[in-house]
Design an enzyme around this catalytic site. Structure first.
Site, PDB file in Angstrom:
ATOM      1  CE1 TYR A  85      -4.341   2.208   0.102  1.00 42.72           C
ATOM      2  CE2 TYR A  85      -2.562   4.129   1.532  1.00 42.72           C
ATOM      3  CZ  TYR A  85      -3.656   3.392   1.084  1.00 42.72           C
ATOM      4  OH  TYR A  85      -4.639   4.412   0.754  1.00 42.72           O
ATOM      5  CG  PHE A 137      -6.354  17.907 -24.263  1.00 44.31           C
ATOM      6  CD1 PHE A 137      -6.609  17.783 -26.057  1.00 44.31           C
ATOM      7  CD2 PHE A 137      -7.222  17.122 -23.312  1.00 44.31           C
ATOM      8  CE1 PHE A 137      -6.991  16.729 -26.160  1.00 44.31           C
ATOM      9  CE2 PHE A 137      -7.262  16.101 -23.862  1.00 44.31           C
ATOM     10  CZ  PHE A 137      -7.924  15.562 -24.774  1.00 44.31           C
ATOM     11  CB  THR A 138     -11.793  18.212 -23.957  1.00 45.01           C
ATOM     12  OG1 THR A 138     -10.648  16.697 -24.554  1.00 45.01           O
ATOM     13  CG2 THR A 138     -11.932  18.056 -26.164  1.00 45.01           C
ATOM     14  CG  ASP A 228      -1.320  17.983 -21.663  1.00 41.08           C
ATOM     15  OD1 ASP A 228      -0.125  17.193 -21.312  1.00 41.08           O
ATOM     16  OD2 ASP A 228      -2.095  18.149 -22.035  1.00 41.08           O
ATOM     17  NE  ARG A 395     -11.309  15.107 -30.323  1.00 40.92           N
ATOM     18  CZ  ARG A 395     -11.313  14.888 -28.724  1.00 40.92           C
ATOM     19  NH1 ARG A 395      -9.951  15.103 -28.563  1.00 40.92           N
ATOM     20  NH2 ARG A 395     -12.226  15.259 -28.456  1.00 40.92           N
ATOM     21  CG  PHE A 462     -16.013  14.736 -26.936  1.00 40.24           C
ATOM     22  CD1 PHE A 462     -15.120  15.836 -25.699  1.00 40.24           C
ATOM     23  CD2 PHE A 462     -14.966  13.310 -26.767  1.00 40.24           C
ATOM     24  CE1 PHE A 462     -14.200  15.864 -24.763  1.00 40.24           C
ATOM     25  CE2 PHE A 462     -14.151  12.981 -25.692  1.00 40.24           C
ATOM     26  CZ  PHE A 462     -13.709  14.565 -25.211  1.00 40.24           C
TER      27      PHE A 462
HETATM   28  N1  PM9 Z   1      -6.451  12.612 -24.858  1.00 32.93           N
HETATM   29  C1  PM9 Z   1      -7.077  11.861 -26.594  1.00 32.93           C
HETATM   30  O1  PM9 Z   1      -7.009  10.714 -27.320  1.00 32.93           O
HETATM   31  C2  PM9 Z   1      -7.825  10.856 -24.339  1.00 32.93           C
HETATM   32  C3  PM9 Z   1      -9.472  11.410 -24.321  1.00 32.93           C
HETATM   33  S1  PM9 Z   1     -10.284  12.355 -25.301  1.00 32.93           S
HETATM   34  C4  PM9 Z   1     -10.260  11.578 -26.203  1.00 32.93           C
HETATM   35  O2  PM9 Z   1      -6.739  12.149 -27.634  1.00 32.93           O
HETATM   36  C5  PM9 Z   1      -3.331  15.756 -23.046  1.00 32.93           C
HETATM   37  C6  PM9 Z   1      -2.758  16.377 -24.730  1.00 32.93           C
HETATM   38  C7  PM9 Z   1      -4.481  14.769 -23.939  1.00 32.93           C
HETATM   39  C8  PM9 Z   1      -5.071  13.845 -22.683  1.00 32.93           C
HETATM   40  C9  PM9 Z   1      -6.154  12.099 -23.562  1.00 32.93           C
HETATM   41  C10 PM9 Z   1      -5.309  14.311 -21.883  1.00 32.93           C
HETATM   42  C11 PM9 Z   1      -6.134  13.295 -20.601  1.00 32.93           C
HETATM   43  C12 PM9 Z   1      -4.579  14.977 -21.684  1.00 32.93           C
HETATM   44  N2  PM9 Z   1      -3.311  16.048 -22.118  1.00 32.93           N
HETATM   45  O3  PM9 Z   1      -6.835  10.965 -21.157  1.00 32.93           O
HETATM   46  O4  PM9 Z   1      -6.981  11.744 -19.061  1.00 32.93           O
HETATM   47  O5  PM9 Z   1      -4.306  14.479 -25.528  1.00 32.93           O
HETATM   48  O6  PM9 Z   1      -5.340   9.959 -19.633  1.00 32.93           O
HETATM   49  O7  PM9 Z   1      -5.068  12.547 -20.485  1.00 32.93           O
HETATM   50  C13 PM9 Z   1      -7.006  12.015 -25.553  1.00 32.93           C
HETATM   51  P1  PM9 Z   1      -6.042  10.948 -19.618  1.00 32.93           P
END
Ligand code: PM9
Length: 470
Positions: A85, A137-138, A228, A395, A462
């Site tokens: 843990y 970014f989303t 990022d 997108r 989305f």
């Molecule tokens: N990106 C992608 O497919 C997966 C989720 S949105 C469809 O591009 C950036 C630049 C990303 C990103 C995820 C994240 C979040 C942060 N920054 O999906 O939570 O492209 O691991 O990361 C996706 P996590």
């Protein structure tokens, strides 16, 4: 090994061909479907490719996130998971890998990128503060807004033009940022949110000159810059190829230098780092790190596992080391270019220059007869699936969501359908099939009628929105 990119033109230019620096040890069967099955599956999914079952997908280009193939060394590392843990050995391996490859001082593991986005937003944004960045970014913007921040786009104008050949379309416009600081005052700015290979712009890189200039500007005003780092290895590769003075440096050296201009980073290790789950937040500042370490136990888990199993951290540490291998990254970008070259040669409109992780189809030019309200990029993702079972992602206006204050749709100038390529998963023959399918959909482009949204979720719409055919 002498290598030249783009791979596709190697033979035309009289060079020797080039191949992936790995061979396949284990395979996973793919299922092909009939047109009738795809028609039913897509209707049941509300014309949203996120809502399809993966068993109904033939070639899955929805995302490069968490979909990569791990190496034999990563699988072996899983068996060395220390599932204590607290104080797992694998945490220290991860910490060491992040320090060695990215150069940051303190590391907090999280279950994936948005876990880190949540933490950094909560500890570094006060309600009402502005967060300037190189395109939204989303998930990043969602967390910034939930913390009371207001995202301000300060990317260069070329990023919004899918045809501009600017080599670093991810660059921050330092003039725009300086004007914002001048107008609002540095005290209103939480931090600068800098992303490598800007996803929503088409995987477009940021130059080292920009990172350096941004550091100088931020220092003049006492601002922090957080990165990022999700696809920063790909970004480093583009710097090596395109920026003066970097051709003889390694991707690892370039990555370290770039990160040195920032105060910390959040990471979705599901991309560059070749794992199916995992991420981290890294910070140089001691006090901020203490806050992050305090908060992670509320949302993710203890600060030495952050929502991950020990084995996940072991695979991540191994993946970080593999991700900066020169042959690996060359092959990764090379495969994206291979597909882009096929599509470009067939006259399919795509975002130029081709980015790091995906080929982005320009749905505005693909379907010039469809208004943005008929969701051209969503329509194109649906049509591609119907044609051949290939899954991409919207997108454009759907991903952009609504302005939290006015409630109006954000209307991005980029209306794109993304074909993201998982790392080390598909072969060149799969890319040929994808190109043929896109060309077939392009040949029928005049028949597309568009979609109407029938269900709109409140957050990150989305992912779960539903549509019907117009
Ligand atoms: N990106 C992608 O497919 C997966 C989720 S949105 C469809 O591009 C950036 C630049 C990303 C990103 C995820 C994240 C979040 C942060 N920054 O999906 O939570 O492209 O691991 O990361 C996706 P996590």
């Amino acid at each position: 090994m002498t290598t030249h990119l783009p791979q596709t033109t190697g033979r035309q230019l009289g060079r020797r061909s080039w191949a992936e620096p790995w061979k396949i040890k284990m395979v996973e069967p793919l299922r092909m479907t009939t047109p009738g099955e795809r028609e039913r599956a897509l209707a049941a999914a509300g014309y949203n490719t996120f809502l399809l079952r993966s068993e109904d997908v033939y070639i899955d280009l929805l995302t490069d996130s968490g979909t990569s193939a791990m190496s034999d060394r990563q699988w072996a590392a899983l068996m060395l998971g220390d599932e204590a843990y607290a104080g797992s050995r694998n945490f220290f391996e991860l910490q060491e890998a992040v320090r060695a490859v990215y150069g940051y001082r303190h590391v907090v593991p999280v279950h994936q990128g948005r876990g880190a986005e949540h933490l950094i937003s909560q500890i570094a944004i006060s309600p009402g503060q502005l967060v300037p960045g190189n395109m939204y970014f989303t998930t990043t913007r969602a967390h910034q807004e939930r913390a009371g921040g207001v995202f301000v786009d300060v990317i260069i104008d070329e990023a919004h033009d899918p045809a501009s050949e600017h080599p670093f379309k991810g660059d921050v416009d330092l003039g725009k940022l300086a004007a914002l600081i001048e107008r609002e005052g540095a005290g209103r700015i939480a931090y600068v949110s800098l992303a490598g290979t800007v996803n929503m712009a088409g995987g477009q890189p940021v130059s080292m000159a920009c990172a350096r200039g941004l550091r100088r500007l931020a220092d003049r005003h006492g601002l922090r810059v957080f990165l990022d780092a999700t696809r920063m290895v790909e970004n480093a590769f583009f710097i090596k190829e395109r920026e003066d003075g970097y051709a003889d440096k390694t991707v690892a050296e370039i990555l370290r230098e770039f990160c040195s201009y920032t105060d910390g980073a959040w990471m979705s290790a599901k991309k560059d780092s070749l794992v199916n789950i995992g991420g981290w937040l890294a910070l140089n500042d001691e006090a901020l790190f203490e806050e992050a370490r305090g908060l992670v136990v509320v949302f993710e888990g203890l600060h030495t596992y952050g929502g991950l199993a020990g084995r996940d951290m072991a695979a991540m540490a191994a993946g970080i080391a593999e991700s900066v291998d020169e042959d690996h990254i060359r092959a990764r970008i090379g495969q994206v270019r291979y597909l882009a070259d096929l599509l470009g040669a067939a006259g399919v409109p795509i975002v130029r220059p081709v980015g790091g992780h995906a080929v982005f189809l320009d749905a505005r030019r693909f379907y010039p007869h469809l208004p943005q309200d008929a969701f051209p990029a969503q329509t194109l993702a649906a049509e591609l699936y119907l044609d051949s079972g290939i899954r991409g992602m919207e997108r454009g206006i759907v991903s952009a969501g609504r302005d939290p204050v006015t409630g109006d749709h954000h209307r991005p100038s980029l209306e794109l359908t993304r074909l993201a390529i998982p790392r080390r998963v598909y072969t060149q023959a799969h890319m040929d099939i994808v190109a043929e399918a896109v060309e077939a959909v392009h040949a029928r482009r005049g028949e597309a009628k568009g979609l109407a949204m029938t269900y709109e979720p409140r957050h990150l719409r989305f992912f779960q929105a539903r549509f019907e055919r117009l």
